[in-house]
Scaffold this active site. Structure first.
Site, PDB file in Angstrom:
ATOM      1  N   ASP A 331      16.007  -2.199  41.917  1.00  0.00           N
ATOM      2  CA  ASP A 331      15.331  -1.158  41.606  1.00  0.00           C
ATOM      3  C   ASP A 331      13.878  -1.541  41.868  1.00  0.00           C
ATOM      4  O   ASP A 331      13.504  -2.652  41.640  1.00  0.00           O
ATOM      5  CB  ASP A 331      15.579  -0.209  40.515  1.00  0.00           C
ATOM      6  CG  ASP A 331      15.411   1.284  40.609  1.00  0.00           C
ATOM      7  OD1 ASP A 331      14.721   1.636  41.759  1.00  0.00           O
ATOM      8  OD2 ASP A 331      15.882   2.157  39.884  1.00  0.00           O
ATOM      9  N   GLU A 532      11.715  11.003  36.772  1.00  0.00           N
ATOM     10  CA  GLU A 532      11.945   9.753  36.082  1.00  0.00           C
ATOM     11  C   GLU A 532      11.479   9.821  34.609  1.00  0.00           C
ATOM     12  O   GLU A 532      11.293  10.934  33.859  1.00  0.00           O
ATOM     13  CB  GLU A 532      11.219   8.513  36.884  1.00  0.00           C
ATOM     14  CG  GLU A 532      12.033   8.422  38.140  1.00  0.00           C
ATOM     15  CD  GLU A 532      11.948   7.133  38.989  1.00  0.00           C
ATOM     16  OE1 GLU A 532      11.593   5.979  38.308  1.00  0.00           O
ATOM     17  OE2 GLU A 532      11.790   7.068  40.074  1.00  0.00           O
TER      18      GLU A 532
HETATM   19  C1  BGC Z   1       9.558   5.715  42.344  1.00  0.00           C
HETATM   20  C2  BGC Z   1       9.018   5.681  43.853  1.00  0.00           C
HETATM   21  C3  BGC Z   1       7.506   6.181  43.774  1.00  0.00           C
HETATM   22  C4  BGC Z   1       6.998   5.074  42.728  1.00  0.00           C
HETATM   23  C5  BGC Z   1       5.267   5.628  42.529  1.00  0.00           C
HETATM   24  C6  BGC Z   1       8.678   4.902  41.557  1.00  0.00           C
HETATM   25  O1  BGC Z   1       9.325   4.607  40.402  1.00  0.00           O
HETATM   26  O2  BGC Z   1      10.870   5.627  42.491  1.00  0.00           O
HETATM   27  O3  BGC Z   1       9.597   6.418  44.694  1.00  0.00           O
HETATM   28  O4  BGC Z   1       6.828   6.148  44.892  1.00  0.00           O
HETATM   29  O5  BGC Z   1       7.264   5.168  41.724  1.00  0.00           O
HETATM   30  O6  BGC Z   1       4.654   4.316  42.165  1.00  0.00           O
HETATM   31  C1  BGC Z   2      13.928   4.719  41.050  1.00  0.00           C
HETATM   32  C2  BGC Z   2      15.176   4.696  42.105  1.00  0.00           C
HETATM   33  C3  BGC Z   2      14.854   4.926  43.429  1.00  0.00           C
HETATM   34  C4  BGC Z   2      13.764   3.932  43.951  1.00  0.00           C
HETATM   35  C5  BGC Z   2      13.164   4.140  45.085  1.00  0.00           C
HETATM   36  C6  BGC Z   2      13.005   3.751  41.741  1.00  0.00           C
HETATM   37  O1  BGC Z   2      11.992   4.162  40.676  1.00  0.00           O
HETATM   38  O2  BGC Z   2      14.621   4.567  39.760  1.00  0.00           O
HETATM   39  O3  BGC Z   2      16.225   5.663  41.758  1.00  0.00           O
HETATM   40  O4  BGC Z   2      15.972   4.963  44.420  1.00  0.00           O
HETATM   41  O5  BGC Z   2      12.610   3.930  42.993  1.00  0.00           O
HETATM   42  O6  BGC Z   2      12.264   5.029  45.283  1.00  0.00           O
END
Ligand code: BGC
Ligand code: BGC
Length: 844
Positions: A331, A532
């Site tokens: 991830d 998240e």
């Molecule tokens: C998300 C990303 C997002 C990023 C921002 C990640 O946890 O999954 O898709 O753009 O944080 O910094």
């Molecule tokens: C998230 C994932 C996601 C990835 C890409 C991460 O922060 O936990 O679920 O697929 O970012 O955006």
């Protein structure tokens, strides 16, 4: 000895006896134990069967290609960079195996992007990777994106209900169709991989990602896993499998992302091996049986051990015991959280069995370190070759070597007909009808007669962003307007349309005002969008300290108007007071772009017959108090009324179970965002303002610029830079606050901040108390003493603000801030409190 091993040996010295025993077993071969975690017994886990037959031709292709690859090319395959941090040229130079578009990463740095912009981006990256080169064999790229409720990053795409809604439908065939439609929309933009489905089995709905899980019930998650993987990838053994209109699916997040303590995102699942296996792993064997090509390792830990480096679970259980032959991806910089690792260096993750690491902005350092580690033998050559082979097999199976440039693919050429098509929207609308759940229908108020006069009120009445929640056009789903959703329909617009067609009349008014008294009111309200950890909650209270929606329900009913409440949320929350205040109560979840699906069920046909009955049955039990796990649920798993039920719900107890001090009060800006009930704006010298909900942004005259940055987590802070001596930050409350008690109680206004540049001492902080009333404290001196570039909590005693002229009985602006040209300050949080690092001098 290699570094990772050394570190683990060092840590092993501290393990308690129980673990030492487990370790002894490991030596005997019956169990696998790693440092400070728990033992794993793969033989007790369910098996899965990789459904694809051995394929000698495929193996030959992989072997031939690998024989031509240099070490550098192999290492490049193991790395996935984000489109905002890598250029097509760099993808080519470093032979990267994959790119992704994170939730906030749009082509050309736009805030929202259209299908055409996505098509252009995938084309450019494809061409860069495939440009002819004498020295290197071109290898097509994997391009991953979070298409988690439809192709949700694309303006005009079909947006399906979020997963916690879909669980209530208990309809795997519907899930398959959603998967197919999503796959087609993703492929139409030239993208070949989605980071879905989420197979979490959330056990604590305080988790900010609960809505990404289908159900708390592992059986349902297992059923849906098969359906969604087959929908996205096509069914193994049919010509559709991974053809030009399907995408690679990723089962995520392995393992127990939904089992962390207190529902904390990226937290620690402190559970037994049996719970890990029987509840949280339920979706994986069916996903593997259905041929899922990718599995994403979780950010979270199991008993203190990070999943991103858990060899026992990733290699022994998943790859060996469950026969998973696809690729395991990490991830978003999750490997950086592994002890001993950083975002740009983590041999431990590769050695544990992750094949590709997601290194959005850290890809270059990771590439260099990984290359060195392979050369040094820290990462064994066999491990590298295994990872590369797995990645290449996935690319061959997906037909990437044959499909050619996106622009040459039929589905991309007809993207206009595919993205947001009427057929896909019809599936989404059916999904809305099937997933909403009727919790109360006293007096048989529903279904409504569409020939009547209906008022549609509430903050979410005509608000498509609020119907969608997070992972919608951007990561958090915030800062959006109805105009950003061409082709979509709000719930209010859907009701109004059908009422009008039936000869009735409808009025949409968010505040519940009306021109002529309605026969019935539908109040649509609910959670603010989040994603998240930004959605993690301390308890199950719905908007603590803010009774705005409740008052609206009560006020309408107080006028003798029957009230239908439609509650939009990603998860069940404690809303007994709101349920009591309405005659009928519908859990609408996060229904997506097709708001008209609600009208289909809430309204009768013009001839009085029932158009569509309720179908949804709770896939998450609904709590009786705001305390997780306290007592019996208010509505158990499987609950849901239909129009054939004529039950009366008695008045529910209104005791939340939460005591005063647990309710967060006086929290104004959190994780870089204005808290619910407050508006956060940036203002220029002329008083023109811009919302602080979206970053980056600037005031209309450019005097103040704001961008997002990481403090403790991704984008949980904002940096403000003053281009001139004007420019102010402001947070306003919906209704004036009485802070008199706090002022006398020696409470402070606490700002968690970092000074990056302070060319002059011209900085002030203030509170507003109505027109022409404000108390300002000069902060320059205090800030000038702080170390530059370090986070600190600076407290301003409320008494200072009172002394400076703030009327603490009527604070309508609990936070204001101004600074001089050249000032650069990062802020993550503004709240009332007593916990501080630095108290400000009281200078007016
Ligand atoms: C998300 C990303 C997002 C990023 C921002 C990640 O946890 O999954 O898709 O753009 O944080 O910094
Ligand atoms: C998230 C994932 C996601 C990835 C890409 C991460 O922060 O936990 O679920 O697929 O970012 O955006």
């Amino acid at each position: 000895m290699e570094r990772a091993v050394l570190a683990s040996v060092r840590r092993l010295r501290r393990v308690p006896t129980v673990l030492a025993v487990a370790l002894a077993c490991a030596c005997a071969g019956s169990a696998w134990a790693v440092d400070d975690g728990s033992a794993v017994h793969p033989d007790t886990w369910p098996r899965a069967t990789w459904p694809l037959p051995k394929d000698a031709a495929l193996e030959q292709r992989v072997a031939t290609l690998m024989a031509k690859m240099t070490l550098e090319e192999k290492v490049g395959q193991l790395i996935q960079a984000d489109i905002l941090s890598v250029t097509p040229e760099e993808v080519r130079t470093y032979h990267l195996g994959a790119i992704l578009a994170g939730g906030n990463s749009k082509p050309r740095h736009t805030v929202t992007a259209t299908a055409d912009e996505w098509k252009a981006a995938s084309e450019t990256f494809y061409r860069a990777a495939m440009a002819p080169n004498d020295k290197h064999e071109p290898i097509p790229l994997l391009f991953g994106i979070d298409a988690v409720h439809g192709h949700n990053n694309v303006v005009g795409a079909t947006l399906f209900p979020q997963n916690s809604a879909l669980g209530n439908a208990h309809d795997p065939e519907l899930i398959r169709q959603i998967g197919e439609a999503t796959a087609a929309e993703v492929r139409a933009t030239g993208i070949n991989w989605t980071f879905a489905p989420t197979l979490a089995v959330p056990q604590d709905e305080r988790w900010g990602r609960a809505y990404e899980g289908y159900s708390q019930d592992p059986k349902l998650v297992a059923q849906y896993a098969t359906a969604m993987v087959e929908g996205l990838q096509g069914k193994v053994g049919t010509p559709q499998f991974l053809d030009g209109s399907h995408v690679l699916a990723s089962a995520k997040h392995f393992l127990a992302d939904g089992g962390t303590k207190n529902g904390k995102d990226q937290g620690d699942a402190q559970i037994s091996e049996a719970t890990l296996r029987d509840i949280h792993a339920a979706g994986y064997p069916p996903a593997i049986d259905a041929g899922v090509q990718v599995i994403m390792a979780s950010f979270s830990s199991w008993n203190g051990r990070k999943m991103s480096a858990d060899k026992a679970l990733i290699t022994d259980v998943l790859k060996q015991h469950m026969d998973f032959q696809g690729l395991v991806v990490g991830d978003w910089n999750a490997h950086g959280q592994v002890p001993g690792c950083t975002n740009d260096d983590c041999p431990a993750s590769y050695n544990a069995g992750l094949d590709m690491l997601m290194a959005p902005d850290s890809w270059r350092g990771l590439y260099e370190h990984t290359l060195a580690e392979v050369k040094a033998g820290t990462i064994p050559m066999a491990r590298l070759d295994d990872a590369v082979a797995r990645i290449l097999r996935v690319k061959f199976r997906a037909g990437l070597f044959e499909q050619g440039a996106p622009s040459t693919q039929p589905i991309v050429q007809k993207a206009d007909e595919v993205v947001g098509s009427a057929a896909h929207r019809a599936v989404a609308r059916r999904a809305v009808r099937e997933s909403i759940v009727l919790l109360k229908n006293n007096g048989g108020l529903l279904p409504l007669d569409p020939r009547k006069h209906i008022l549609i009120a509430g903050e979410s009445a005509d608000n498509i962003p609020r119907q969608n929640g997070g992972w919608t056009l951007n990561w958090q789903g915030t800062g959006l307007k109805n105009e950003n959703f061409p082709g979509a329909q709000s719930i209010g617009a859907g009701i109004a349309e059908q009422v009008k067609a039936a000869g009735g009349s409808a009025q949409i008014d968010v505040d519940g005002h009306f021109t002529s008294k309605p026969d019935v009111a539908v109040v649509v309200f609910g959670e603010d969008p989040y994603a998240e950890f930004q959605g993690d909650l301390p308890n199950l209270m719905f908007k603590p300290g803010d009774d705005h929606d409740l008052e609206l329900l009560r006020q309408l009913r107080g006028q003798g108007i029957p009230v239908v409440a439609v509650f939009l949320s990603g998860r069940p929350l404690w809303v007994n007071r709101e349920i009591n205040a309405a005659d009928a109560f519908v859990a609408g979840w996060l229904p997506g772009s097709e708001g008209g699906g609600l009208a289909d069920v809430l309204l009768r046909k013009r001839d009085g017959s029932i158009a569509h009955d309720f179908h949804g049955k709770l896939a998450y039990s609904w709590p009786a108090t705001a305390v997780v796990g306290q007592g019996k649920p208010q509505f158990a798993l499987g609950y849901g009324l239909t129009y054939a039920d004529h039950s009366t719900l008695p008045r529910l107890p209104e005791v939340s179970g939460i005591t005063g001090e647990q309710i967060p009060v006086g929290n104004y800006l959190d994780r870089g965002k204005g808290v619910h009930g407050y508006t956060f704006t940036l203002m220029d010298a002329k008083g023109a303002s811009v919302t602080g909900d979206v970053a980056p942004t600037s005031t209309p005259d450019g005097s103040l610029h704001m961008s997002a940055l990481d403090y403790k987590a991704q984008e949980d802070a904002r940096r403000f830079s003053w281009q001139s001596d004007s420019g102010e930050l402001s947070i306003r409350a919906r209704a004036p606050l009485d802070l008199d008690r706090e002022t006398n109680g020696d409470v402070l206004l606490v700002t968690t901040l970092r000074v990056d540049a302070l060319p002059s001492q011209n900085v002030w902080i203030g509170m507003g108390c109505g027109k022409g009333c404000q108390g300002r404290v000069q902060l320059g001196k205090t800030l000038s003493k702080l170390p530059v570039g370090q986070w600190t909590r600076v407290g301003v005693p409320l008494k200072c603000l009172r002394a400076a002229g703030a009327d603490m009985h009527h604070i309508d602006q609990p936070f204001a801030w101004g600074a001089g040209k050249g000032t650069e300050i990062a802020i993550s949080r503004v709240s009332l409190g007593t916990d501080i690092d630095q108290v400000a001098e009281c200078v007016k």
